[in-house]
Design a protein around this motif. Structure first.
Motif, PDB file in Angstrom:
ATOM      1  N   ASP A 133       0.828  -0.881  -0.157  1.00 26.42           N
ATOM      2  CA  ASP A 133      -0.168  -0.107  -0.010  1.00 26.42           C
ATOM      3  C   ASP A 133       0.801   0.998  -0.306  1.00 26.42           C
ATOM      4  N   ILE A 134       1.892   1.616   0.449  1.00 29.31           N
ATOM      5  CA  ILE A 134       2.584   2.150   0.181  1.00 29.31           C
ATOM      6  C   ILE A 134       4.236   2.020   0.449  1.00 29.31           C
ATOM      7  N   THR A 135       4.938   2.737   0.126  1.00 31.75           N
ATOM      8  CA  THR A 135       6.599   2.110  -0.169  1.00 31.75           C
ATOM      9  C   THR A 135       7.083   3.653   0.560  1.00 31.75           C
ATOM     10  N   ASN A 136       8.239   3.273   1.593  1.00 28.28           N
ATOM     11  CA  ASN A 136       9.054   4.336   2.080  1.00 28.28           C
ATOM     12  C   ASN A 136      10.018   5.064   0.524  1.00 28.28           C
ATOM     13  N   ALA A 137      10.459   5.680   0.759  1.00 28.96           N
ATOM     14  CA  ALA A 137      11.615   6.698  -0.595  1.00 28.96           C
ATOM     15  C   ALA A 137      12.541   7.281   0.579  1.00 28.96           C
ATOM     16  N   SER A 138      14.096   7.270   0.584  1.00 25.89           N
ATOM     17  CA  SER A 138      15.147   8.087   1.417  1.00 25.89           C
ATOM     18  C   SER A 138      15.355   9.037  -0.114  1.00 25.89           C
ATOM     19  N   ARG A 139      14.214   8.938  -1.249  1.00 29.21           N
ATOM     20  CA  ARG A 139      15.187   9.685  -2.578  1.00 29.21           C
ATOM     21  C   ARG A 139      13.247  10.065  -3.033  1.00 29.21           C
ATOM     22  N   ALA A 140      13.413  10.912  -3.817  1.00 27.04           N
ATOM     23  CA  ALA A 140      12.101  11.557  -4.575  1.00 27.04           C
ATOM     24  C   ALA A 140      11.901  10.797  -5.706  1.00 27.04           C
ATOM     25  N   CYS A 193       4.988   2.612 -12.262  1.00 28.93           N
ATOM     26  CA  CYS A 193       3.345   2.522 -11.685  1.00 28.93           C
ATOM     27  C   CYS A 193       2.112   2.549 -12.853  1.00 28.93           C
ATOM     28  N   ALA A 194       2.323   3.197 -13.954  1.00 27.66           N
ATOM     29  CA  ALA A 194       1.476   3.741 -15.001  1.00 27.66           C
ATOM     30  C   ALA A 194       0.976   2.801 -15.442  1.00 27.66           C
ATOM     31  N   GLU A 195       2.632   2.382 -15.911  1.00 30.33           N
ATOM     32  CA  GLU A 195       2.191   1.023 -17.162  1.00 30.33           C
ATOM     33  C   GLU A 195       1.631  -0.076 -16.080  1.00 30.33           C
ATOM     34  N   HIS A 196       1.233  -0.130 -14.907  1.00 28.78           N
ATOM     35  CA  HIS A 196       0.857  -1.185 -13.909  1.00 28.78           C
ATOM     36  C   HIS A 196      -0.564  -1.342 -13.353  1.00 28.78           C
ATOM     37  N   GLY A 197      -1.442  -0.382 -13.980  1.00 30.32           N
ATOM     38  CA  GLY A 197      -2.083   0.360 -13.258  1.00 30.32           C
ATOM     39  C   GLY A 197      -2.205   1.254 -12.124  1.00 30.32           C
ATOM     40  N   VAL A 198      -1.024   1.931 -11.474  1.00 31.31           N
ATOM     41  CA  VAL A 198      -1.299   2.426 -10.204  1.00 31.31           C
ATOM     42  C   VAL A 198      -0.488   4.180 -10.700  1.00 31.31           C
ATOM     43  N   ASN A 199      -1.953   4.713 -10.606  1.00 28.47           N
ATOM     44  CA  ASN A 199      -1.886   5.866 -11.500  1.00 28.47           C
ATOM     45  C   ASN A 199      -1.939   7.411 -10.092  1.00 28.47           C
ATOM     46  N   ASP A 200      -2.782   6.780  -9.354  1.00 26.77           N
ATOM     47  CA  ASP A 200      -3.166   7.661  -8.869  1.00 26.77           C
ATOM     48  C   ASP A 200      -2.037   8.091  -6.932  1.00 26.77           C
ATOM     49  N   VAL A 217       1.631   6.855  -1.358  1.00 26.51           N
ATOM     50  CA  VAL A 217       0.641   5.916  -0.799  1.00 26.51           C
ATOM     51  C   VAL A 217      -0.259   5.356  -2.373  1.00 26.51           C
ATOM     52  N   LYS A 218      -0.475   4.432  -2.440  1.00 25.73           N
ATOM     53  CA  LYS A 218      -2.041   4.396  -3.273  1.00 25.73           C
ATOM     54  C   LYS A 218      -2.954   4.581  -3.053  1.00 25.73           C
ATOM     55  N   LYS A 219      -3.802   5.754  -3.812  1.00 24.46           N
ATOM     56  CA  LYS A 219      -5.177   6.234  -3.468  1.00 24.46           C
ATOM     57  C   LYS A 219      -6.143   4.895  -3.946  1.00 24.46           C
ATOM     58  N   ALA A 220      -6.184   4.520  -4.351  1.00 28.50           N
ATOM     59  CA  ALA A 220      -6.559   3.091  -4.628  1.00 28.50           C
ATOM     60  C   ALA A 220      -6.864   2.230  -3.501  1.00 28.50           C
ATOM     61  N   HIS A 221      -5.795   2.244  -2.844  1.00 25.85           N
ATOM     62  CA  HIS A 221      -6.518   1.149  -1.634  1.00 25.85           C
ATOM     63  C   HIS A 221      -6.766   1.867  -0.355  1.00 25.85           C
ATOM     64  N   VAL A 222      -6.412   3.082   0.127  1.00 23.48           N
ATOM     65  CA  VAL A 222      -7.450   3.910   0.738  1.00 23.48           C
ATOM     66  C   VAL A 222      -9.129   3.498   1.393  1.00 23.48           C
ATOM     67  N   GLY A 223      -8.982   3.492   2.234  1.00 24.57           N
ATOM     68  CA  GLY A 223     -10.536   3.352   2.119  1.00 24.57           C
ATOM     69  C   GLY A 223     -10.651   1.288   2.179  1.00 24.57           C
ATOM     70  N   LYS A 224      -9.634   0.891   1.702  1.00 24.36           N
ATOM     71  CA  LYS A 224     -10.150  -1.076   1.127  1.00 24.36           C
ATOM     72  C   LYS A 224      -9.136  -1.679   2.056  1.00 24.36           C
ATOM     73  N   ILE A 225      -7.540  -1.399   2.294  1.00 26.52           N
ATOM     74  CA  ILE A 225      -7.673  -1.691   3.116  1.00 26.52           C
ATOM     75  C   ILE A 225      -7.234  -1.111   4.621  1.00 26.52           C
ATOM     76  N   PRO A 226      -8.100  -1.690   5.530  1.00 28.75           N
ATOM     77  CA  PRO A 226      -8.085  -0.789   6.894  1.00 28.75           C
ATOM     78  C   PRO A 226      -6.692  -0.268   7.055  1.00 28.75           C
ATOM     79  N   GLY A 227      -7.384   1.067   7.891  1.00 33.99           N
ATOM     80  CA  GLY A 227      -6.075   1.756   8.667  1.00 33.99           C
ATOM     81  C   GLY A 227      -5.075   2.579   7.492  1.00 33.99           C
ATOM     82  N   ILE A 228      -5.441   2.317   6.477  1.00 39.47           N
ATOM     83  CA  ILE A 228      -4.516   3.854   5.862  1.00 39.47           C
ATOM     84  C   ILE A 228      -4.482   4.933   6.451  1.00 39.47           C
ATOM     85  N   LYS A 229      -5.948   4.992   5.816  1.00 38.61           N
ATOM     86  CA  LYS A 229      -5.961   7.205   6.375  1.00 38.61           C
ATOM     87  C   LYS A 229      -5.376   7.140   8.162  1.00 38.61           C
ATOM     88  N   GLU A 230      -6.164   6.208   8.660  1.00 42.70           N
ATOM     89  CA  GLU A 230      -5.103   7.026  10.071  1.00 42.70           C
ATOM     90  C   GLU A 230      -4.178   6.963  10.219  1.00 42.70           C
TER      91      GLU A 230
END
Length: 334
Positions: A68-75, A84-91, A277-290
């Protein structure tokens, strides 16, 4: 975007899955443990895969089998956004969490090193300016620090550092190595004429022994410095902060790696930290927004927050407010 069936049925995973940077890992772990203790949600599962490795997993698709989330020490890089876009990860929601310095440390049993970015480039680059002169590069001939700079110790160059998948390595190469590389005027001029050749020369680390890849586990590098006082190690400031009884940070261009020096930008090898953060997973996987709300709370990432106690350098208050607002509104990257 229509969600994949696996996200629609995401109740089959009742915890947040986080991957990515070994530098951000200890900060994310503290937030995740607090979140697990103080909320009704399960403690997120976090894996330290390196920034590049994390973004590869993150960009592989939308659905319960992907993080759902990936940490990064660079942009995030444009090539990764494309993948990401090629695999449907857009937002994707980008959250900057604070700042960190990259430290070159050694055992406290020996003298503190005083290095410049030029020293680091000459010690660790695969090709360096010909010591005999002229505007050409040769395979790195330097074996000792004294050969690099007569004021440095006559000891073998041995540096334990992260692998190519690491955001710390990306940032070190850009901030330290390139910073030293462009002190040579003819190389600096190359940037305008042949950017590819310039980048290859300034960013390529030698592979003949002095630079030793030590994996994504920064704690392991700290342990190795304790047992071998002749080597230097590269890692994030927080690991120096947590182990200041055993190891010391080298001065870079005359500036020590301190909380204040990184916060005010005077320490030359510092960088921002992020998570995505994958916006598509927010509200689907419990607790992301929190979880995001906990991470972006003043008690976590504020000037006196518990992440500062762990060695993270807080962002200025205006920057914190901007990212907290982006989290609240789930604003995606443009």
């Amino acid at each position: 975007m229509a969600l994949s069936t696996s996200v629609a049925q995401a109740a089959s995973r009742d915890y947040i899955s986080i991957v990515g940077s070994s530098t951000v890992y200890p900060f994310a772990t503290v937030v995740a443990e607090r979140f697990g203790r103080t909320s009704k949600f399960k403690t997120p599962k976090i894996e330290s895969t390196g920034s590049g490795g994390g973004l590869k997993l993150f960009c592989a698709g939308v659905g319960v089998e992907h993080p759902d989330i990936t940490n990064a020490s660079r942009a995030i890089k444009s090539s990764e956004i494309k993948r990401c876009a090629e695999h449907g990860v857009n937002d994707i929601i980008e959250v900057k969490v604070g700042y960190d310095g990259i430290v070159l440390a050694n055992s406290k049993k020996v003298a503190q090193m005083k290095l410049t970015r030029k020293d680091l480039f000459l010690a660790l680059a695969k090709h360096v300016p010909d010591p005999k002169g002229g505007e050409k590069s040769v395979a790195n001939p330097y074996k000792t620090w004294k050969e690099v700079n007569a004021s440095l110790p006559d000891s073998k160059i041995e540096v334990l550092g992260p692998p190519p998948t690491s955001g710390t390595r990306d940032a070190f190469v850009e901030l330290a190595m390139e910073g030293g590389c462009k002190t040579f005027s003819w190389i600096k001029a190359m940037k305008k004429k042949d950017k590819k050749a310039y980048k290859s020369l300034c960013h390529t680390i030698r592979e003949d022994g002095p630079y030793i890849e030590a994996g994504e586990n920064d704690n392991l590098i700290v342990q190795k410095l304790e047992t071998n006082s002749k080597v230097l190690g590269i890692f994030g400031y927080s690991f120096l902060d947590q182990n200041s009884d055993k190891v010391q940070g080298s001065l870079i261009n005359g500036v020590a790696p301190t909380f204040e020096g990184i916060a005010d930008g005077s320490y030359p090898v510092s960088r921002p930290l992020f998570f995505y953060v994958k916006k598509a997973h927010v509200g689907k996987i419990p607790g992301i927004k929190e979880y995001l709300t906990e991470f972006s709370s003043e008690k976590a990432w504020g000037d006196e927050g518990y992440l500062a106690d762990k060695g993270m350098i807080p962002m200025p208050s205006a920057e914190r407010a901007k990212y907290a607002a982006d989290i609240k509104s789930l604003t995606v990257m443009k």
